[in-house]
Design a protein around this motif. Structure first.
Motif, PDB file in Angstrom:
ATOM      1  N   UNK A  32       0.838  -1.206   0.000  1.00 41.54           N
ATOM      2  CA  UNK A  32       0.000   0.000   0.000  1.00 41.54           C
ATOM      3  C   UNK A  32       0.869   1.251   0.000  1.00 41.54           C
ATOM      4  N   UNK A  33       1.965   1.194   0.743  1.00 45.23           N
ATOM      5  CA  UNK A  33       2.912   2.306   0.752  1.00 45.23           C
ATOM      6  C   UNK A  33       3.424   2.583  -0.658  1.00 45.23           C
ATOM      7  N   UNK A  34       3.845   1.528  -1.351  1.00 44.16           N
ATOM      8  CA  UNK A  34       4.362   1.680  -2.721  1.00 44.16           C
ATOM      9  C   UNK A  34       3.279   2.176  -3.665  1.00 44.16           C
ATOM     10  N   UNK A  35       2.048   1.680  -3.483  1.00 41.88           N
ATOM     11  CA  UNK A  35       0.935   2.092  -4.353  1.00 41.88           C
ATOM     12  C   UNK A  35       0.709   3.598  -4.277  1.00 41.88           C
ATOM     13  N   UNK A  36       0.674   4.134  -3.074  1.00 42.18           N
ATOM     14  CA  UNK A  36       0.432   5.572  -2.921  1.00 42.18           C
ATOM     15  C   UNK A  36       1.662   6.397  -3.296  1.00 42.18           C
ATOM     16  N   UNK A  88       2.945   6.313   4.190  1.00 34.69           N
ATOM     17  CA  UNK A  88       3.273   5.374   5.269  1.00 34.69           C
ATOM     18  C   UNK A  88       2.128   5.291   6.280  1.00 34.69           C
ATOM     19  N   UNK A  89       1.520   6.424   6.600  1.00 31.89           N
ATOM     20  CA  UNK A  89       0.386   6.425   7.529  1.00 31.89           C
ATOM     21  C   UNK A  89      -0.769   5.597   6.974  1.00 31.89           C
ATOM     22  N   UNK A  90      -1.099   5.808   5.712  1.00 30.12           N
ATOM     23  CA  UNK A  90      -2.189   5.048   5.084  1.00 30.12           C
ATOM     24  C   UNK A  90      -1.885   3.556   5.105  1.00 30.12           C
TER      25      UNK A  90
END
Length: 466
Positions: A250-254, A285-287
């Motif tokens: 998810x970090x990489x996606x955003x 990172x928060x997401x």
């Protein structure tokens, strides 16, 4: 010159008293006050405390509170859900006691790279590591170094995307993200992992040749079988790994998919003080941590022993690490405001005038060594010198991503000197002492990481960031 000596004295006392077990929450403001008094600025002591120390501390808390909070909660959820234990047990079944050292390192690396706190990992892995080493007849004194290699080195500072707080700290200073300089990070990780494993395996072979064995450790009897079995829920390993993949994915996606094409004009209109370039790395990172935490709760929904207690324990657990580091940032801000700091700053910046990467590495690892904390040293150095290094890098044609990776890896060099709180805690968990285990810990957490930094600086200087 008197102000410079005052600063150095306060640094030495900070290091010594931290080693003696006094909390940094008290030491940081006291040592900052001492430096101010000895510098001849006694009349400004209270304004410096309220406007400099507390301002820097509060700004740090404002920036990084969600990372510390969500990370601590995630670690507690991983531990209490049984996910951490399931991953460790899976590796034990696959690799067995014949590869005890590699199994322990791999288990720690997977968990910490997935976002689990290194302290949670140490508590979760130690009982398994102890049993593995005993079955393989490997000296117990090598257990702490094996846990440290998997938890305190390449997954903390070098692997691209690692959600460690160390890897997040440079983001607002350099406008980067946790995937900065991925190729160089991977090369550094390989050096640390391979070098550390080689060293530990060679020590195990040497011990076997001397017929040392696991050793007699009556303190192991303190571990209660009931305590060890309590809460060790069995979870399918695929489900246990899912939250770890979500943290990175998810970090990489955003970071690479959503935020680069997003129009932030309406955001900056409403919040003109926000610079998206310096914050999207933290937002991603928060997401990712929110999604990973939510997935863990849902995976075990209806099967938690006491979800409220787990959440509360995780939330309460973030406060001490956050405010310890924030206090060190406040200390660094006070030191930077003193006239004597100019001499120290110029000395550090002139270590290698033609290459700011070398100067940055020296500053980061020296302050990490003094404070006994990679995050503390990194925060102090960036608080005082971050903008200067960014200007020097722009002038030298060096990318902020390379600055980021060198800074984080360097902070993971001398941070594990004997007074380091993480090392003291690790030895306490393993019921061993510095005399028994520290030499091997130092080898895998300082010697190989510093060599990796040197290689990354050399490659980055020749080929740039990649």
């Amino acid at each position: 010159m008197g102000s410079t000596l005052a600063i150095l004295l306060s640094l030495v006392l900070l290091m010594y008293l931290a080693y003696r077990g006094i909390t940094v929450l008290l030491l940081a403001p006291l040592m900052a006050a001492l430096a101010v008094l000895l510098s001849g600025d006694a009349g400004f002591l209270l304004p410096i405390y309220t406007n400099t120390f507390m301002s820097a501390l509060s700004n740090y808390v404002l920036s990084f509170l969600p990372i510390f909070l969500l990370g601590a909660l995630f670690g507690q959820l991983m531990a209490d859900s049984g996910a951490a234990n399931s991953i460790a047990q899976y590796l034990v079944r696959r690799l067995g006691d014949k590869h005890a050292i590699s199994t322990v390192v791999a288990a720690c690396a997977i968990l910490t790279y997935g976002g689990v706190s290194l302290f949670v990992v140490a508590f979760a892995i130690y009982p398994i590591a102890k049993d593995l080493f005993q079955a393989a007849n490997i000296p117990k004194r090598l257990v702490p170094a094996s846990i440290a290699l998997g938890s305190f080195t390449f997954t903390m500072t070098a692997l691209p995307g690692t959600p460690s707080i160390q890897n997040a700290i440079p983001i607002p200073y350099y406008g980067t993200n946790v995937f900065a300089a991925p190729g160089l990070g991977i090369i550094g990780s390989i050096i640390m992992a391979v070098g550390g494993l080689w060293w530990l395996q060679s020590r195990a072979k040497k011990a076997a040749a001397a017929q040392e064995g696991y050793g007699e450790h009556p303190e192991d009897a303190v571990d209660s079988d009931d305590d060890r079995k309590e809460g060790l829920t069995i979870m399918p390993v695929a489900l246990a790994l899912l939250p770890l993949f979500l943290v990175i994915g998810v970090n990489a996606l955003f970071t690479y998919g959503i935020f680069p094409g997003y129009d932030f004009s309406t955001v900056t209109e409403k919040f003109p003080s926000i610079n998206p370039k310096n914050t999207v790395g933290l937002w991603a990172l928060i997401i990712a941590l929110v999604v990973a935490n939510a997935s863990l709760v849902l995976i075990r929904l209806g099967r938690w022993h006491n979800l409220r207690e787990t959440v509360n324990k995780g939330i309460f657990g973030f406060m001490l690490p956050l405010f310890n580091t924030a206090s060190e940032v406040g200390y660094g801000a006070v030191i930077a405001s003193l006239t004597g700091f100019v001499i120290i700053r110029d000395f550090v910046l002139n270590v290698a005038p033609g290459n700011p990467l070398i100067s940055e590495a020296v500053a980061m690892t020296t302050l990490a060594g003094i404070t006994g904390s990679s995050s503390g040293g990194l925060s102090i150095a960036l608080q005082t010198l971050g903008s200067t290094y960014l200007e020097m890098a722009h002038a030298a044609g060096i990318s902020p991503e390379l600055l980021h990776r060198v800074a984080v890896m360097s902070a993971g060099g001398l941070d594990t000197l004997p007074h380091c709180g993480a090392i003291i805690t690790l030895l306490s968990i393993c019921r061993l002492n510095h005399r028994q285990s520290y030499a091997n810990i130092a080898m895998v957490t300082m010697v190989w990481p510093l060599l990796a930094v040197a290689v990354v600086i050399a490659l980055g200087t020749m080929f740039g960031s990649f």
